[in-house]
Design a protein around this motif. Structure first.
Motif, short mmCIF file in Angstrom:
data_model
loop_
_atom_site.label_atom_id
_atom_site.label_comp_id
_atom_site.label_asym_id
_atom_site.label_seq_id
_atom_site.Cartn_x
_atom_site.Cartn_y
_atom_site.Cartn_z
N VAL A 185 40.87 38.34 28.74
CA VAL A 185 40.43 37.78 30.03
C VAL A 185 39.56 36.55 29.80
N GLN A 186 38.67 36.63 28.81
CA GLN A 186 37.81 35.48 28.51
C GLN A 186 38.64 34.30 28.01
N ARG A 187 39.65 34.60 27.19
CA ARG A 187 40.51 33.53 26.68
C ARG A 187 41.28 32.86 27.81
N ILE A 188 41.82 33.66 28.72
CA ILE A 188 42.56 33.11 29.85
C ILE A 188 41.63 32.30 30.75
N THR A 189 40.41 32.81 30.92
CA THR A 189 39.42 32.08 31.73
C THR A 189 39.15 30.71 31.12
N ASN A 190 38.97 30.67 29.81
CA ASN A 190 38.73 29.38 29.13
C ASN A 190 39.92 28.44 29.30
N GLY B 5 29.68 31.31 37.01
CA GLY B 5 29.27 32.66 37.37
C GLY B 5 30.27 33.32 38.30
N ARG B 6 30.69 32.57 39.31
CA ARG B 6 31.67 33.10 40.25
C ARG B 6 33.00 33.36 39.55
N LEU B 7 33.43 32.45 38.70
CA LEU B 7 34.69 32.63 37.98
C LEU B 7 34.64 33.86 37.09
N ARG B 8 33.51 34.06 36.43
CA ARG B 8 33.36 35.22 35.56
C ARG B 8 33.39 36.51 36.39
N GLU B 9 32.76 36.49 37.55
CA GLU B 9 32.76 37.67 38.42
C GLU B 9 34.16 38.01 38.90
N LEU B 10 34.98 37.01 39.14
CA LEU B 10 36.34 37.23 39.63
C LEU B 10 37.26 37.76 38.54
N LEU B 11 37.16 37.17 37.33
CA LEU B 11 38.15 37.44 36.30
C LEU B 11 37.75 38.49 35.28
N VAL B 12 36.47 38.51 34.90
CA VAL B 12 36.06 39.40 33.82
C VAL B 12 36.22 40.86 34.22
N ARG B 13 36.21 41.15 35.50
CA ARG B 13 36.30 42.54 35.94
C ARG B 13 37.74 43.04 36.03
N PHE C 19 51.97 26.93 33.42
CA PHE C 19 51.04 25.91 32.94
C PHE C 19 49.84 26.43 32.14
N ILE C 20 49.58 27.73 32.11
CA ILE C 20 48.38 28.23 31.44
C ILE C 20 48.77 29.06 30.21
N GLU C 21 48.26 28.65 29.06
CA GLU C 21 48.56 29.35 27.81
C GLU C 21 48.04 30.80 27.88
N GLY C 22 48.81 31.71 27.30
CA GLY C 22 48.40 33.11 27.22
C GLY C 22 48.81 33.94 28.41
N ILE D 225 50.80 38.56 34.21
CA ILE D 225 50.98 38.36 35.65
C ILE D 225 51.11 39.70 36.36
N SER D 226 51.90 40.60 35.79
CA SER D 226 52.09 41.92 36.39
C SER D 226 50.78 42.71 36.40
N ASP D 227 50.03 42.64 35.29
CA ASP D 227 48.75 43.34 35.21
C ASP D 227 47.76 42.82 36.24
N VAL D 228 47.66 41.49 36.34
CA VAL D 228 46.72 40.90 37.28
C VAL D 228 47.13 41.25 38.72
N THR D 229 48.42 41.19 39.00
CA THR D 229 48.91 41.55 40.33
C THR D 229 48.55 42.99 40.66
N THR D 230 48.75 43.89 39.70
CA THR D 230 48.42 45.30 39.91
C THR D 230 46.95 45.46 40.26
N ASN D 231 46.08 44.76 39.54
CA ASN D 231 44.66 44.82 39.85
C ASN D 231 44.36 44.37 41.27
N ILE D 232 44.95 43.26 41.67
CA ILE D 232 44.62 42.67 42.97
C ILE D 232 45.13 43.52 44.12
N ILE D 233 46.33 44.09 43.99
CA ILE D 233 46.92 44.86 45.09
C ILE D 233 46.72 46.37 44.90
#
Length: 522
Positions: free
Chosen positions: A130-135, A96-104, A157-160, A166-174
């Motif tokens: 996002v779901q694929r990366i989470t899996n 649940g916590r992982l989904r809350e962090l990543l799915v958004r 180390f993580i497929e996909g 990485i750039s997209d996720v970084t943009t979201n976080i910052i």
């Protein structure tokens, strides 16, 4: 929510609104063109992206770790707390916590980075991916075994996951920090900010939760986030290909040579035994989960690779690379200098002189001095300084003054557009901006002096008695500085004899500034 600063339009620039423009957003148009900034990419602190289409650069989170300024440090804290929250959720089995962090996580079209053809569309960081990366994160042993320490490690180390994700996720976080930066740039250049715009999700590093709200944003058709050009790259600093080819493969070659009966060992005519990298790649190469398997029993190889990369951070894109990426004209230091020199002296042209100096110095001193703030208020606005730069340099002149122990986290610039003599009031005005925390190094620019040596002596007295360092630059000094910069960026002539002249300066060395500083303390 992370603090989103709201600032008024900067002095000297008229706020440029949609009513000022008659634009066709279907055509290629840069931020500088849309807002009529009368500035080229080399003089801007941000990437001058097309307001509709993508620009082929990416945010590399490792750059934020290596930059010493406060803005980058806060961004790194956000990235670190988010990623550790993800790893903790994986290790705790908290789906649940992982989904809350990543799915958004969203598709961040606001930066206009990437390789989309036509209108910027993001790179597909939608629910399915996002779901694929989470899996992939959940099933990979990289997280539970501690191989993943930073966001950029996932590219190994993580497929996909590659540079676009990485750039997209970084943009979201910052995003919160990018909003603040965009508001600051809008303040400097007078770009209209629209009130009540949805901020998007913003990571709160204190609560480790996503938050959202309304703020002021640039909206040239759609919301736009400006990104400091010093943090963008063409590729990630850590890559799976480099890690395997230059670090894992040599280790595996040595292991095969030591393995009795190895089928990979060949014998040369001289009798020397060897193993080729090609054979190692065929035998051991594969996907990223294969990299996990190989690394778990060779963890020192990963540590050595990351330590090597830490000691040699990737350099910022230079002016030529940025101009090529943005499709803009290359830098012309000479033209920028001529604009300064052509400005008539006098109070009536002080603002023009100030802005032209700002443009010239921003081009000359990039990437060593960044994040300029124009007419920056100090001490609750009781004092103001014409231009404040953040010193991010670890090399050259500005890195040298830091290593010498002189406070210089910021470098202050005062511009005096007159030919009359400078005296103690002008010197004290700049020194009044100094502090141990902000810095004690500044540039004082003027047009010319009748008795230049007399004022330089005053600067020496101040340096020796108060350890406050003011570097005087008149028009002739600026001309010499530009000559040096052009020489430093000109490829060396291979036919030139070593004893012909003195050694060619290197970018960022700024010998003129070093000599002026040496005179202050000698």
């Amino acid at each position: 929510m992370a603090q989103l600063s709201v600032q008024k339009s900067g002095p000297g620039y008229r706020c440029r609104s949609a009513e000022d423009r008659s634009t066709n957003l279907g055509a290629s148009m840069r931020v500088s063109e849309y807002y009529k900034l009368r500035r080229a990419q080399p003089t801007l602190d941000f990437v001058d992206v097309d307001v509709e289409k993508d620009t082929p650069v990416y945010i590399d989170p490792s750059t934020l770790k290596n930059l010493p300024d406060e803005w980058s440090s806060q961004c790194h804290t956000m990235l670190s707390t988010f990623f550790h929250s993800v790893v903790d959720a994986i290790n705790a089995g908290d789906q649940g916590r992982l989904r809350e962090l990543l799915v958004r996580l969203q598709e961040p079209n606001e930066t206009h980075f990437g390789l989309s053809k036509g209108k910027s569309r993001g790179r597909g960081l939608g629910p399915y991916l996002v779901q694929r990366i989470t899996n992939n994160l959940v099933v990979s042993r990289a997280a539970e075994t501690g191989l993943l320490e930073d966001l950029e490690d996932t590219a190994l180390f993580i497929e996909g996951i590659g540079k676009d994700i990485i750039s997209d996720v970084t943009t979201n976080i910052i995003r919160g920090m990018l909003i603040s930066y965009t508001q600051s740039m809008a303040s400097i250049y007078g770009m209209e900010l629209k009130d009540g715009m949805y901020s998007g999700l913003v990571w709160n590093h204190s609560t480790c939760e996503w938050e959202e709200g309304n703020t002021r944003m640039l909206v040239p058709g759609s919301p736009l986030l400006l990104v400091p050009k010093v943090i963008v790259r063409h590729d990630l600093h850590l890559t799976k290909e480099e890690y395997f080819r230059n670090h894992l493969a040599p280790t595996l070659q040595d292991e095969e040579l030591d393995k009795p009966g190895s089928k990979l060992v060949q014998t040369a005519k001289t009798g020397r035994k060897f193993v080729t990298k090609i054979d190692v790649e065929k035998e051991y190469g594969g996907g990223k989960e294969r990299m996990v398997d190989l690394t778990l029993t060779r963890s020192q190889v990963l540590r050595d690779y990351k330590e090597e990369k830490r000691k040699k951070p990737s350099p910022p894109l230079d002016h030529d690379a940025l101009s090529q990426a943005t499709g803009t004209k290359p830098v012309s230091y000479r033209n920028l200098l001529n604009e300064v020199l052509d400005t008539p002296p006098g109070a009536e042209n002080a603002t023009i002189y100030h802005h032209r100096v700002h443009a010239l110095l921003s081009a000359i001193f990039y990437p060593w001095l960044t994040y300029p703030v124009v007419e920056h208020p100090l001490d609750q606005t009781r004092k103001r300084v014409d231009i404040t730069y953040t010193n991010n340099s670890t090399e050259g002149f500005f890195g040298w003054i830091t290593r010498q122990g002189h406070p210089s986290s910021h470098v202050f610039v005062e511009c005096k557009n007159y030919n009359s003599e400078l005296g103690n009031p002008e010197l004290d005005q700049l020194c009044g901006r100094f502090s141990p925390l902000r810095g004690k190094v500044g540039l004082l620019l003027c047009r010319s002096l009748t008795d230049k040596e007399h004022f330089l002596q005053r600067c020496r007295d101040t340096a020796l008695s108060r350890h406050e360092f003011v570097l005087l630059l008149d028009d002739s000094d600026l001309s010499a500085l530009v000559d040096e910069v052009i020489t430093a960026h000109t490829p060396a002539d291979p036919n030139r004899l070593d004893n012909e002249d003195e050694e060619q300066p290197y970018p960022g060395e700024f010998r003129l500034l070093f000599e002026r500083f040496r005179q202050l303390v000698s």
